[in-house]
Design a protein around this motif. Structure first.
Motif, mmCIF file in Angstrom:
data_model
loop_
_atom_site.group_PDB
_atom_site.id
_atom_site.type_symbol
_atom_site.label_atom_id
_atom_site.label_comp_id
_atom_site.label_asym_id
_atom_site.label_seq_id
_atom_site.Cartn_x
_atom_site.Cartn_y
_atom_site.Cartn_z
ATOM 1 N N UNK A 441 0.808 -1.212 0.000
ATOM 2 C CA UNK A 441 0.000 0.000 0.000
ATOM 3 C C UNK A 441 0.840 1.260 0.000
ATOM 4 N N UNK A 442 1.915 1.254 0.775
ATOM 5 C CA UNK A 442 2.795 2.431 0.806
ATOM 6 C C UNK A 442 3.485 2.635 -0.533
ATOM 7 N N UNK A 443 3.919 1.538 -1.149
ATOM 8 C CA UNK A 443 4.563 1.655 -2.457
ATOM 9 C C UNK A 443 3.560 2.146 -3.498
ATOM 10 N N UNK A 449 -0.416 4.345 -11.148
ATOM 11 C CA UNK A 449 -0.636 5.259 -12.260
ATOM 12 C C UNK A 449 -1.853 6.154 -12.035
ATOM 13 N N UNK A 450 -2.875 5.630 -11.345
ATOM 14 C CA UNK A 450 -4.108 6.382 -11.157
ATOM 15 C C UNK A 450 -4.159 7.003 -9.766
ATOM 16 N N UNK A 451 -4.715 8.210 -9.709
ATOM 17 C CA UNK A 451 -4.808 8.905 -8.422
ATOM 18 C C UNK A 451 -5.679 8.120 -7.439
ATOM 19 N N UNK A 456 -6.454 5.183 -2.415
ATOM 20 C CA UNK A 456 -7.112 4.096 -1.689
ATOM 21 C C UNK A 456 -6.131 3.079 -1.133
ATOM 22 N N UNK A 457 -5.113 2.727 -1.892
ATOM 23 C CA UNK A 457 -4.142 1.750 -1.374
ATOM 24 C C UNK A 457 -3.266 2.367 -0.291
ATOM 25 N N UNK A 458 -3.015 3.663 -0.379
ATOM 26 C CA UNK A 458 -2.308 4.327 0.713
ATOM 27 C C UNK A 458 -3.113 4.324 1.994
ATOM 28 N N UNK A 459 -4.437 4.541 1.851
ATOM 29 C CA UNK A 459 -5.313 4.514 3.027
ATOM 30 C C UNK A 459 -5.395 3.112 3.616
ATOM 31 N N UNK A 460 -5.426 2.097 2.764
ATOM 32 C CA UNK A 460 -5.442 0.718 3.257
ATOM 33 C C UNK A 460 -4.189 0.446 4.078
ATOM 34 N N UNK A 461 -3.040 0.937 3.620
ATOM 35 C CA UNK A 461 -1.795 0.743 4.378
ATOM 36 C C UNK A 461 -1.877 1.419 5.737
ATOM 37 N N UNK A 504 -0.677 -1.531 -15.490
ATOM 38 C CA UNK A 504 -0.503 -2.938 -15.103
ATOM 39 C C UNK A 504 -0.136 -3.035 -13.619
ATOM 40 N N UNK A 505 0.598 -2.044 -13.123
ATOM 41 C CA UNK A 505 0.928 -2.012 -11.688
ATOM 42 C C UNK A 505 -0.369 -1.898 -10.873
#
Length: 599
Positions: A441-443, A449-451, A456-461, A504-505
């Motif tokens: 999530x931090x990475x 690529x998308x905001x 959302x993945x940063x918040x999950x982390x 793809x990431x």
């Protein structure tokens, strides 16, 4: 908290740890009480009256000690927490005096001899010795009275005492937490643990399992990734997404639940012998009316036919419950309802985790909240014992740390209730989840690529940091060792995600995270439904909220396709939706009220 001192004064007896005794007390048979007197709220026993006296006595010595400690204690945390305990005792003292007045029970006006000695002992100390002595005396007193409150709550026939015992238990539990938070509640401040035939996970003469460090970014090792499982079923297309057999089966199960639980709840609201049973089962019936309207609306939109009668098994339960009287009625109704809720809860979670249909997804979330609230209300009746719980999930690992003396079924006694292999496995799985999802999530918060993916993945982390702290705290209390690095599959997912670029990431990160959340969500629900350990029960509820929120955030990226979902559960008897070329099924009427047999 409170009343411990009175127990000591009554004879200084020691016994099992408080929370474990509370569990045992809720199911122990109540002997006949020759001291019963008729009173407002029902028969009033000698134990009921003694509880009021003990709570009053607790306030008479803990109030002055807490107020004094708020001024004299050496450490700020001691001053703050003991001062707060004193302020809370003001409210509890007003409560006990009010209840005693209604029941015409005389109360004392000064502490007993033991309590006066404790006040003198504490007052004679200085500096850190003051803090230690005050906390030790208070924690010992609270630890002894906690099971007494639970025993009165479980055995009383008086509704005023029952409700008062519930309020008192909350105070005492909070006070124990506050005393333990001072750092001074060591073994000398605790009553003896319960006597058990099986060992604890980590014997006292061995080192405690080291509390794992907070999750950090491990080095990917490039291991091969297992294939994503696929379902052999061909879901039916709808405007809200594919509708699987499991999706349709969920609608049927929820409808049938209302068809028998509404009449049973309504009957119990009139016939149950205990006020709490009447209140809680009546509320469950009222909530099921709302849920029934919800399931009928969703089924109509999805053209799924629903039943109008309970199943044969459910009709058998209704007849069984209706044929009971008195406390046997309450126990039978609660046992049948709790077992039914415990079985459907993991099924709802599995559909929520696996469905591709947005209408079903939202309905499953709403249903899960209802069922969880109903389990809480059934457990609050005090009539849910081990026989009312479904079996825990089978696990292949999760051995207790440092002990080869676990019982044959792997269950270990703790002060919060029996700890099963599935309970321990849940702690390991949640810890492992944080060990790979936090770094991913931090990475992603930097590289996606998308905001929306970054956000959302940063918040999950960030949320997993909180959950990781929670699981480490619970595991430490239960002496369950946790891993310090992700497992091989998780390291492979990290490597796979890290090796992607651009969109793809994003797709790979979201797919791997959503699949992982989808697999663990039903497991959490199954443990919540089956565990006998109160610490695990509360942790599972918190974990489920995290995981559900994470699935919502992953789905909100717009990148969750069918390959990101686990296969749906098997559902052989699910009805087929009515084709659009044929007349739509008529919406079933509001839940019919078949009259349970019996009086």
């Amino acid at each position: 908290m409170l009343l411990g001192g009175c127990v000591a004064a009554a004879g200084g007896e020691t016994g099992p740890g408080p929370r474990a005794q509370a569990v045992a007390a809720s199911t122990a048979p109540t002997p006949a009480d020759p001291g019963l007197v008729e009173a407002r709220g029902g028969p009033l026993s000698a134990a009921d009256r003694d509880l009021l006296v003990k709570v009053r006595l607790a306030g008479l010595w803990e109030l002055p000690v807490g107020r004094q400690a708020a001024q004299r204690a050496a450490r700020a945390r001691t001053r703050e927490n003991l001062g707060q305990i004193a302020r809370m005792h003001v409210d509890l003292d007003a409560d006990v005096r009010s209840v005693a007045a209604k029941l015409r029970v005389p109360l004392p006006d000064e502490p007993n001899a033991d309590q006066q000695a404790w006040i003198a002992e504490i007052s004679g100390k200085q500096g850190l010795a003051y803090d230690r002595t005050a906390v030790m005396r208070l924690r010992m007193a609270h630890g002894k009275v906690f099971p007494l409150i639970a025993q009165v709550r479980a055995s009383t026939q008086n509704t005023l005492i029952r409700d008062f015992a519930e309020r008192s238990a909350k105070f005492v539990n909070t006070h124990m937490d506050m005393l333990e938070a001072t750092g001074f509640a060591d073994a000398a401040a605790l009553p003896p643990p319960p006597e058990v035939t099986g060992p604890v996970p980590v014997p006292p003469d061995e080192d405690l399992p080291r509390e794992p460090a907070a999750a950090s970014l491990p080095t990917p090792d490039g291991l091969a990734v297992e294939d994503v499982p696929e379902s052999s079923e061909e879901p039916a297309p709808t405007e809200w997404g594919p509708l699987s057999g499991a999706d349709r089966d969920l609608l049927v199960k929820v409808r049938q639940a209302g068809l028998w639980e509404i009449p049973v709840g309504r009957q119990a609201a009139q016939r149950a012998s205990r006020a709490k049973t009447r209140e809680n089962l009546g509320e469950i019936a009222r909530m099921h009316v709302d849920l029934d309207a919800d399931v009928r609306s969703v089924a109509a939109k999805l053209r799924v036919p629903l039943p109008d009668l309970p199943s044969d098994v459910q009709q058998g339960w209704m007849a069984e419950i209706s044929g009971q009287d008195g406390l046997a009625y309450d126990r039978t109704a609660v046992a049948r309802l709790r077992m039914a809720h415990g079985k459907v809860f993991p099924a709802i979670a599995q559909v929520r985790a696996s469905t591709q249909n947005t209408l079903i997804r939202d309905f499953a979330e709403r249903s899960a909240k209802f069922v969880n609230a109903h389990m809480d209300m059934l457990e609050a009746t005090g009539l849910v014992d081990a026989a009312a719980l479904p079996p825990p999930p089978e696990v292949a690992a999760a051995k207790p740390a440092g002990s080869g003396q676990t019982s044959p079924d792997g269950v270990v006694p703790t002060e919060w209730g029996p700890l099963s292999p599935a309970d321990r496995d849940l702690l390991v799985k949640v810890r492992l989840a944080g060990l790979w999802e936090i770094p991913v999530g931090r990475q992603a918060a930097q590289r996606a690529a998308r905001a929306r993916t970054r956000e959302n993945l940063g918040q999950i982390a960030r949320m997993h940091v909180e959950l990781d702290a929670d699981v480490r705290s619970v595991a430490a209390k239960l002496r369950v060792p946790l891993p310090d690095e992700p497992n091989a599959d998780q390291r492979a997912w990290i490597a796979e995600i890290s090796g992607k670029q651009g969109l793809a990431y994003d797709r790979t990160a979201v797919m791997r995270l959503r699949m992982a959340h989808g697999k663990v969500f039903p497991l959490i629900a199954q443990v919540r439904a089956s565990t006998q350990n109160t610490l695990i029960r509360d942790f599972a509820e918190r974990s489920a909220k995290f995981v559900n929120a994470h699935m919502d955030m992953l789905e909100a990226t717009g990148l969750v396709g069918p390959n990101a979902l686990p296969p749906p559960p098997d559902a052989d008897d699910a009805p087929d939706p009515v084709p659009f070329g044929e007349p739509a099924p008529t919406e079933p009427p509001a839940t019919a009220l078949p009259r349970p047999t019996g009086p």
